[in-house]
Write a protein that holds these residues in place. Structure first.
Motif, PDB file in Angstrom:
ATOM      1  N   GLY A  30      -2.679   4.097   6.153  1.00  0.00           N
ATOM      2  CA  GLY A  30      -2.858   5.490   5.739  1.00  0.00           C
ATOM      3  C   GLY A  30      -4.184   5.736   5.039  1.00  0.00           C
ATOM      4  N   SER A  31      -4.505   6.993   4.939  1.00  0.00           N
ATOM      5  CA  SER A  31      -5.753   7.433   4.321  1.00  0.00           C
ATOM      6  C   SER A  31      -5.825   6.948   2.866  1.00  0.00           C
ATOM      7  CB  SER A  31      -5.783   8.957   4.362  1.00  0.00           C
ATOM      8  OG  SER A  31      -6.968   9.427   3.800  1.00  0.00           O
ATOM      9  N   SER A  32      -6.894   6.254   2.528  1.00  0.00           N
ATOM     10  CA  SER A  32      -7.031   5.670   1.177  1.00  0.00           C
ATOM     11  C   SER A  32      -8.360   4.940   1.100  1.00  0.00           C
ATOM     12  CB  SER A  32      -5.906   4.660   0.920  1.00  0.00           C
ATOM     13  OG  SER A  32      -6.007   3.608   1.859  1.00  0.00           O
ATOM     14  N   LYS A  54     -10.184   7.473   4.953  1.00  0.00           N
ATOM     15  CA  LYS A  54     -10.120   8.141   3.653  1.00  0.00           C
ATOM     16  C   LYS A  54     -10.549   9.586   3.857  1.00  0.00           C
ATOM     17  CE  LYS A  54     -11.787   7.978  -1.054  1.00  0.00           C
ATOM     18  NZ  LYS A  54     -10.537   8.665  -1.464  1.00  0.00           N
ATOM     19  N   SER A  55      -9.879  10.482   3.201  1.00  0.00           N
ATOM     20  CA  SER A  55     -10.152  11.906   3.450  1.00  0.00           C
ATOM     21  C   SER A  55     -11.509  12.333   2.949  1.00  0.00           C
ATOM     22  CB  SER A  55      -9.140  12.782   2.714  1.00  0.00           C
ATOM     23  OG  SER A  55      -7.844  12.448   3.049  1.00  0.00           O
ATOM     24  N   ILE A  56     -12.035  13.295   3.651  1.00  0.00           N
ATOM     25  CA  ILE A  56     -13.167  14.005   3.073  1.00  0.00           C
ATOM     26  C   ILE A  56     -12.538  15.093   2.208  1.00  0.00           C
ATOM     27  CG2 ILE A  56     -13.456  15.444   5.174  1.00  0.00           C
ATOM     28  CD1 ILE A  56     -16.482  15.478   4.467  1.00  0.00           C
ATOM     29  N   LEU A  74      -4.637  16.493   8.720  1.00  0.00           N
ATOM     30  CA  LEU A  74      -4.942  17.484   7.685  1.00  0.00           C
ATOM     31  C   LEU A  74      -3.994  17.277   6.530  1.00  0.00           C
ATOM     32  CD1 LEU A  74      -5.111  20.689   9.902  1.00  0.00           C
ATOM     33  CD2 LEU A  74      -7.002  19.261   9.156  1.00  0.00           C
ATOM     34  N   ASN A  75      -4.561  16.958   5.396  1.00  0.00           N
ATOM     35  CA  ASN A  75      -3.742  16.778   4.209  1.00  0.00           C
ATOM     36  C   ASN A  75      -3.753  18.109   3.471  1.00  0.00           C
ATOM     37  OD1 ASN A  75      -2.882  16.308   1.616  1.00  0.00           O
ATOM     38  ND2 ASN A  75      -3.795  14.282   1.484  1.00  0.00           N
ATOM     39  N   MET A  76      -2.684  18.839   3.637  1.00  0.00           N
ATOM     40  CA  MET A  76      -2.687  20.206   3.139  1.00  0.00           C
ATOM     41  C   MET A  76      -1.674  20.378   2.020  1.00  0.00           C
ATOM     42  SD  MET A  76      -2.289  23.566   5.465  1.00  0.00           S
ATOM     43  CE  MET A  76      -3.121  23.047   6.906  1.00  0.00           C
ATOM     44  N   LEU A 117      -0.419  17.002  10.645  1.00  0.00           N
ATOM     45  CA  LEU A 117      -0.392  17.643   9.332  1.00  0.00           C
ATOM     46  C   LEU A 117       0.369  16.746   8.361  1.00  0.00           C
ATOM     47  CD1 LEU A 117      -1.343  20.394   8.367  1.00  0.00           C
ATOM     48  CD2 LEU A 117       0.908  21.299   8.892  1.00  0.00           C
ATOM     49  N   LYS A 118      -0.290  16.383   7.267  1.00  0.00           N
ATOM     50  CA  LYS A 118       0.381  15.552   6.258  1.00  0.00           C
ATOM     51  C   LYS A 118       0.826  16.490   5.142  1.00  0.00           C
ATOM     52  CE  LYS A 118      -0.697  11.398   3.577  1.00  0.00           C
ATOM     53  NZ  LYS A 118      -1.823  10.559   3.113  1.00  0.00           N
ATOM     54  N   ILE A 119       2.118  16.576   4.933  1.00  0.00           N
ATOM     55  CA  ILE A 119       2.622  17.579   3.985  1.00  0.00           C
ATOM     56  C   ILE A 119       3.437  16.925   2.866  1.00  0.00           C
ATOM     57  CG2 ILE A 119       2.654  19.489   5.638  1.00  0.00           C
ATOM     58  CD1 ILE A 119       5.727  18.958   5.892  1.00  0.00           C
ATOM     59  N   PHE A 140       0.177   3.744  -7.344  1.00  0.00           N
ATOM     60  CA  PHE A 140       0.834   3.187  -6.163  1.00  0.00           C
ATOM     61  C   PHE A 140       2.321   3.517  -6.151  1.00  0.00           C
ATOM     62  CE2 PHE A 140      -2.704   0.145  -7.056  1.00  0.00           C
ATOM     63  CZ  PHE A 140      -3.529   0.654  -6.064  1.00  0.00           C
ATOM     64  N   SER A 141       2.850   3.631  -4.951  1.00  0.00           N
ATOM     65  CA  SER A 141       4.278   3.936  -4.818  1.00  0.00           C
ATOM     66  C   SER A 141       5.108   2.682  -5.101  1.00  0.00           C
ATOM     67  CB  SER A 141       4.583   4.445  -3.411  1.00  0.00           C
ATOM     68  OG  SER A 141       4.431   3.396  -2.473  1.00  0.00           O
ATOM     69  N   THR A 142       6.413   2.883  -5.221  1.00  0.00           N
ATOM     70  CA  THR A 142       7.340   1.753  -5.362  1.00  0.00           C
ATOM     71  C   THR A 142       8.305   1.795  -4.163  1.00  0.00           C
ATOM     72  OG1 THR A 142       8.868   3.123  -6.599  1.00  0.00           O
ATOM     73  CG2 THR A 142       7.276   1.846  -7.880  1.00  0.00           C
ATOM     74  N   THR A 202       5.047   6.946   2.571  1.00  0.00           N
ATOM     75  CA  THR A 202       5.457   6.779   1.160  1.00  0.00           C
ATOM     76  C   THR A 202       6.640   5.825   0.996  1.00  0.00           C
ATOM     77  OG1 THR A 202       4.581   8.908   0.394  1.00  0.00           O
ATOM     78  CG2 THR A 202       6.235   7.898  -0.991  1.00  0.00           C
ATOM     79  N   GLY A 203       6.344   4.769   0.247  1.00  0.00           N
ATOM     80  CA  GLY A 203       7.396   3.825  -0.122  1.00  0.00           C
ATOM     81  C   GLY A 203       7.689   2.734   0.895  1.00  0.00           C
ATOM     82  N   VAL A 204       6.868   2.615   1.934  1.00  0.00           N
ATOM     83  CA  VAL A 204       7.102   1.537   2.905  1.00  0.00           C
ATOM     84  C   VAL A 204       6.428   0.277   2.350  1.00  0.00           C
ATOM     85  CG1 VAL A 204       6.683   0.738   5.268  1.00  0.00           C
ATOM     86  CG2 VAL A 204       7.227   3.157   4.829  1.00  0.00           C
ATOM     87  N   VAL A 245       1.245   2.864   5.964  1.00  0.00           N
ATOM     88  CA  VAL A 245       1.352   2.042   4.754  1.00  0.00           C
ATOM     89  C   VAL A 245       0.041   2.089   3.974  1.00  0.00           C
ATOM     90  CG1 VAL A 245       3.090   0.412   5.585  1.00  0.00           C
ATOM     91  CG2 VAL A 245       0.699  -0.041   6.063  1.00  0.00           C
ATOM     92  N   VAL A 246       0.165   2.107   2.653  1.00  0.00           N
ATOM     93  CA  VAL A 246      -1.016   2.071   1.775  1.00  0.00           C
ATOM     94  C   VAL A 246      -0.740   1.150   0.576  1.00  0.00           C
ATOM     95  CG1 VAL A 246      -2.517   3.385   0.218  1.00  0.00           C
ATOM     96  CG2 VAL A 246      -1.925   4.338   2.457  1.00  0.00           C
ATOM     97  N   SER A 247       0.189   1.570  -0.305  1.00  0.00           N
ATOM     98  CA  SER A 247       0.380   0.842  -1.571  1.00  0.00           C
ATOM     99  C   SER A 247       0.676  -0.638  -1.363  1.00  0.00           C
ATOM    100  CB  SER A 247       1.510   1.479  -2.385  1.00  0.00           C
ATOM    101  OG  SER A 247       1.138   2.753  -2.812  1.00  0.00           O
ATOM    102  N   CYS A 248       1.496  -0.966  -0.363  1.00  0.00           N
ATOM    103  CA  CYS A 248       1.864  -2.382  -0.199  1.00  0.00           C
ATOM    104  C   CYS A 248       0.641  -3.216   0.164  1.00  0.00           C
ATOM    105  CB  CYS A 248       3.001  -2.556   0.808  1.00  0.00           C
ATOM    106  SG  CYS A 248       2.563  -2.156   2.499  1.00  0.00           S
TER     107      CYS A 248
END
Ligand SMILES: Cc1cc2nc3c(=O)[nH]c(=O)nc-3n(C[C@H](O)[C@H](O)[C@H](O)COP(=O)(O)O)c2cc1C
Length: 343
Positions: free
Chosen positions: A20-22, A45-47, A142-144, A179-181, A227-229, A255-257, A276-279
């Motif tokens: 994921g974007s990060s 990573k988002s602009i 799009l992270n809106m 669309l990421k909501i 970071f998520s859990t 989120t949370g994976v 996935v990001v936090s893991c």
């Protein structure tokens, strides 16, 4: 042998795991390592429109402090320093981002999804999207998000902004748009369904936000958990399962994976891809291989040869007890009754 390939936003992915974007996707070097470690795709990573606006404000503040305000510049026929520097900062950021997309595309073969994060100035979204879509990005995420804390804006008005921006962007770009909501909607299910019919190719459920915390000794607002859990999986799992067969676009879970089991659960719920990001921040990007290994070995143990053999098997629509996905209270848990359904 199992086949992990899947389609997301009309793109072919060798496996369903998307980074994921990060900050993990902020340079070509990092993106190459993610590919080498098995990522099925990356979201850059988002602009950030917000970041560009801050940079601009910062620039103006510094100029005011040093007593050397920027000289007038004849940009576009208007002698206005503010316009020029605003324009210049925006252009520099956009150009850096375009270079990241172009270099990533020529260095990796996995899909590269560009990402825009804007939350005000909706006209700028459109200009960014148009530019980024012309750079070779495989898709646009799009992270809106408009925090529903504006007391003078009705829920109808807030929701309308999403559709207005989507409509304008789809008019401008021909690459697939996701669309990421967030889940901050009064009528979440109907809203997700309506958005899925707006012409977008995918929905990412859900974004996780930077949230404020308090330092009670310094009386300062500080960042809370970045970071998520693993327990945060529950919200997106429920909503992927509820929406899986009620939408007209792909669904990516986010989120949370935190482990391979969570990847499997999201696909069972009906996700086409899993972000996935936090893991990866916690365990390093080599952890991607472990996620994939777990997915493969579980599929072998259950006799599944491809993802479609089990995708959506545990969605609400396929459930023998659909109400279990809508249960919100702990009644049964504490009531000691048996609460297990087998599929
Ligand atoms: C350090 C960090 C930076 C992030 N940057 C972005 C970003 O630029 N754009 C975006 O849409 N999401 C961003 N996110 C959110 C992630 O893409 C993701 O939605 C969130 O972390 C939840 O997924 P996870 O539970 O796997 O971490 C960021 C998250 C983290 C932890």
């Amino acid at each position: 042998m199992v086949d992990l390939s899947t389609e997301y936003l009309g793109l072919k992915l060798k496996n369903p795991i998307i980074v994921g974007s990060s900050g993990l996707t902020s340079s070509v070097k990092k993106i190459k390592s993610l590919e080498e470690n098995g990522a099925g795709a990356v979201v850059l990573k988002s602009i950030f429109e917000e970041e560009i606006a801050y940079e601009y404000e910062d620039f103006i503040k510094k100029a005011e402090k040093t007593g050397s305000p920027p000289k007038y510049f004849d940009y576009d026929g208007r002698k206005n320093p503010i316009d020029y520097y605003d324009y210049k900062i925006r252009e520099d950021n956009l150009n850096k981002y375009i270079t990241l997309i172009e270099e990533s595309k020529s260095n990796v073969s996995i899909p590269v999804i560009a990402s825009i994060n804007c939350y005000y100035h909706s006209a700028d979204w459109i200009a960014y999207a148009r530019h980024l879509a012309q750079t070779g990005a495989d898709a646009l995420e799009l992270n809106m998000f408009f925090l529903p804390s504006n007391f003078s804006r009705s829920k109808e008005d807030t929701e309308r902004i999403y559709f207005q921006v989507v409509e304008k962007i789809l008019h401008e770009v021909s690459i697939p748009v996701a669309l990421k909501i967030s889940y901050y909607f009064t009528d979440l299910g109907p809203m997700i369904q309506k958005l899925s019919k707006s012409g977008i190719k995918g929905l990412v459920l859900f974004n996780r936000f930077f949230s404020p915390d308090f330092d009670i000794n310094k009386f300062q607002v500080v960042p809370s958990f970045v970071f998520s859990t693993p327990s945060e999986l529950a919200i997106s799992l429920r909503w992927i399962a509820i929406m899986a067969e009620k939408v007209d676009c792909d669904l990516a879970a986010s989120t949370g994976v935190h482990d391979g089991d969570a990847v499997i659960k999201q696909i069972l719920a009906g996700a086409d891809a899993v972000q996935v990001v936090s893991c990866l921040y916690n365990h390093g990007i080599g952890y991607l291989e472990q996620l994939l290994e777990r997915l493969k070995s579980w599929m072998v143990s259950r006799g599944f040869k491809r993802l479609s053999d089990f995708k959506g098997k545990m969605s609400q629509s396929k459930s023998i007890d659909p109400s279990i996905y809508e249960r919100a209270q702990f009644m049964r848990y504490f009531g000691g009754k048996k609460n297990v359904k087998t599929y």
